[in-house]
Design an enzyme around this catalytic site. Structure first.
Site, PDB file in Angstrom:
ATOM      1  N   CYS A   1       8.691   6.192   2.244  1.00 25.80           N
ATOM      2  CA  CYS A   1       7.453   5.927   2.981  1.00 25.80           C
ATOM      3  C   CYS A   1       7.301   6.841   4.194  1.00 25.80           C
ATOM      4  O   CYS A   1       6.238   6.842   4.827  1.00 25.80           O
ATOM      5  CB  CYS A   1       7.413   4.470   3.439  1.00 25.80           C
TER       6      CYS A   1
ATOM      7  N   HIS B   1      12.475  -1.658   2.426  1.00 23.86           N
ATOM      8  CA  HIS B   1      11.661  -1.064   1.371  1.00 23.86           C
ATOM      9  C   HIS B   1      11.858  -1.873   0.090  1.00 23.86           C
ATOM     10  O   HIS B   1      12.982  -2.117  -0.346  1.00 23.86           O
ATOM     11  CB  HIS B   1      12.064   0.393   1.134  1.00 23.86           C
ATOM     12  N   CYS B   2      10.740  -2.287  -0.519  1.00 23.67           N
ATOM     13  CA  CYS B   2      10.779  -3.010  -1.794  1.00 23.67           C
ATOM     14  C   CYS B   2      10.543  -2.014  -2.923  1.00 23.67           C
ATOM     15  O   CYS B   2       9.470  -1.402  -2.985  1.00 23.67           O
ATOM     16  CB  CYS B   2       9.725  -4.118  -1.808  1.00 23.67           C
TER      17      CYS B   2
ATOM     18  N   CYS C   1       7.343  -0.332   2.171  1.00 22.49           N
ATOM     19  CA  CYS C   1       8.129  -1.053   3.160  1.00 22.49           C
ATOM     20  C   CYS C   1       7.385  -2.325   3.551  1.00 22.49           C
ATOM     21  O   CYS C   1       6.171  -2.299   3.775  1.00 22.49           O
ATOM     22  CB  CYS C   1       8.366  -0.174   4.392  1.00 22.49           C
TER      23      CYS C   1
ATOM     24  N   CYS D   1       5.978  -9.793  -3.111  1.00 20.83           N
ATOM     25  CA  CYS D   1       7.062  -9.616  -2.163  1.00 20.83           C
ATOM     26  C   CYS D   1       6.903 -10.643  -1.051  1.00 20.83           C
ATOM     27  O   CYS D   1       5.824 -10.769  -0.462  1.00 20.83           O
ATOM     28  CB  CYS D   1       7.027  -8.194  -1.593  1.00 20.83           C
TER      29      CYS D   1
ATOM     30  N   HIS E   1      11.885 -10.051  -3.134  1.00 13.46           N
ATOM     31  CA  HIS E   1      10.767  -9.936  -4.073  1.00 13.46           C
ATOM     32  C   HIS E   1      10.916 -11.049  -5.094  1.00 13.46           C
ATOM     33  O   HIS E   1      11.918 -11.152  -5.793  1.00 13.46           O
ATOM     34  CB  HIS E   1      10.773  -8.568  -4.771  1.00 13.46           C
ATOM     35  N   CYS E   2       9.882 -11.895  -5.169  1.00 10.21           N
ATOM     36  CA  CYS E   2       9.955 -13.081  -6.019  1.00 10.21           C
ATOM     37  C   CYS E   2       9.210 -12.853  -7.328  1.00 10.21           C
ATOM     38  O   CYS E   2       7.983 -12.689  -7.322  1.00 10.21           O
ATOM     39  CB  CYS E   2       9.358 -14.284  -5.283  1.00 10.21           C
TER      40      CYS E   2
END
Length: 289
Positions: A96, A106-107, A113, A127, A120-121
């Site tokens: 990013c 960061h996902c 981010c 997220c 994260h579900c």
């Protein structure tokens, strides 16, 4: 539940009405919080944490790691950033191109981010972070209440069918299915909800529970722990009348958070908006909550 239990099995009109009113009241909050958990977008860091075009060019063109590290330190001096990597370097996202605010991660699924990222579900396909963590907790709470209500109201009629006191064979299997599914989901959800209640009481995210945050002074597993009540307020806000309603009430902007053991001059929520400067002589003298 509505048709086979309340309309077919339950005989008392008053009991039908009571069951249906409470069921739909819980159901509305259950679906409302589920909707908010899914469709509340994760919040990203604002523009001041991103590298400018010139800084990005200088950083990418520099081949010496120690010089890159010093460049990030110089940039971070103007930002309310107090956490570091395990090696003590400034937390930087090379995808990013930004200096990560405290508790930001960061996902890889969302490819961005996320402020105060928890996890994260996959069950809400979103997220969970600063923008929707309150809604996620409420969703778990109302899910547990939903399953518990169904299980307790169905159990009496399950026993009656088991004893042969009620004639309808078709409704018997529906009631059995209701009880089994409600109990199964209740057990799994109450464990997950209990774990997140523990995290809230310690003012931790799921990521911080597995990886201790590192501050400028070193690792501190309770760095954001302000005490039980203040920890709850960090998620639900100061106004208790909004705690059960899925509307945004979390304090702050998600970029900086009060810390347990730092000087007032270093605390982004206690200090003024002037750029923060490194001071090697400052010690962590702020009393613990």
């Amino acid at each position: 539940y509505v048709f086979e239990l309340c309309l077919v099995t339950v005989l008392s009109p008053a009991e039908k009405v009571i069951y249906l009113i409470f069921y739909h009241a819980i159901f509305v909050f259950f679906t409302w919080t589920y909707w908010k958990s899914i469709f509340t977008l994760p919040q990203q860091p604002n523009q001041k944490f991103h590298l400018s075009y010139s800084d990005k060019e200088r950083y990418e063109n520099e081949e010496r790691p120690e010089v890159q590290k010093q460049m990030l330190i110089d940039m971070a001096k103007k930002l309310p950033v107090y956490t570091r990597t395990g090696s003590g370097a400034v937390r930087f996202c090379d995808r990013c191109h930004l200096i990560k605010p405290d508790r930001c991660h960061h996902c890889s699924v969302c490819a961005m981010c996320v402020l105060k990222m928890d996890h994260h579900c996959p069950w809400v396909n979103n997220c969970i972070g600063f923008s929707n963590y309150k809604f996620f907790l409420q969703f778990l709470a109302y899910s547990v209440l939903y399953c518990l209500y169904i299980a307790t109201t169905v159990f009496n009629y399950f026993i009656k069918y088991w004893r042969g006191e009620l004639p309808s064979v078709r409704s018997k299997f529906h009631v059995l299915f209701l009880l089994f599914v409600a109990c199964m989901f209740f057990v799994s959800l109450v464990i997950l909800f209990g774990y997140h209640c523990w995290l809230v009481s310690r003012n931790k995210t799921t990521l911080e529970a597995f990886c201790t945050p590192v501050f400028t002074s070193g690792p501190e597993k309770n760095g954001f722990n302000l005490g039980f009540i203040k920890n709850i307020q960090q998620v639900f806000g100061d106004n208790k009348k909004f705690w059960l309603i899925p509307i945004g009430s979390s304090p702050g902007d998600g970029h900086s958070f009060p810390m347990r053991s730092v000087n007032e001059s270093q605390n982004p929520l206690l200090a003024n908006e002037e750029p923060w400067e490194d001071n090697e002589d400052e010690t962590r003298g702020y009393p613990e909550a």
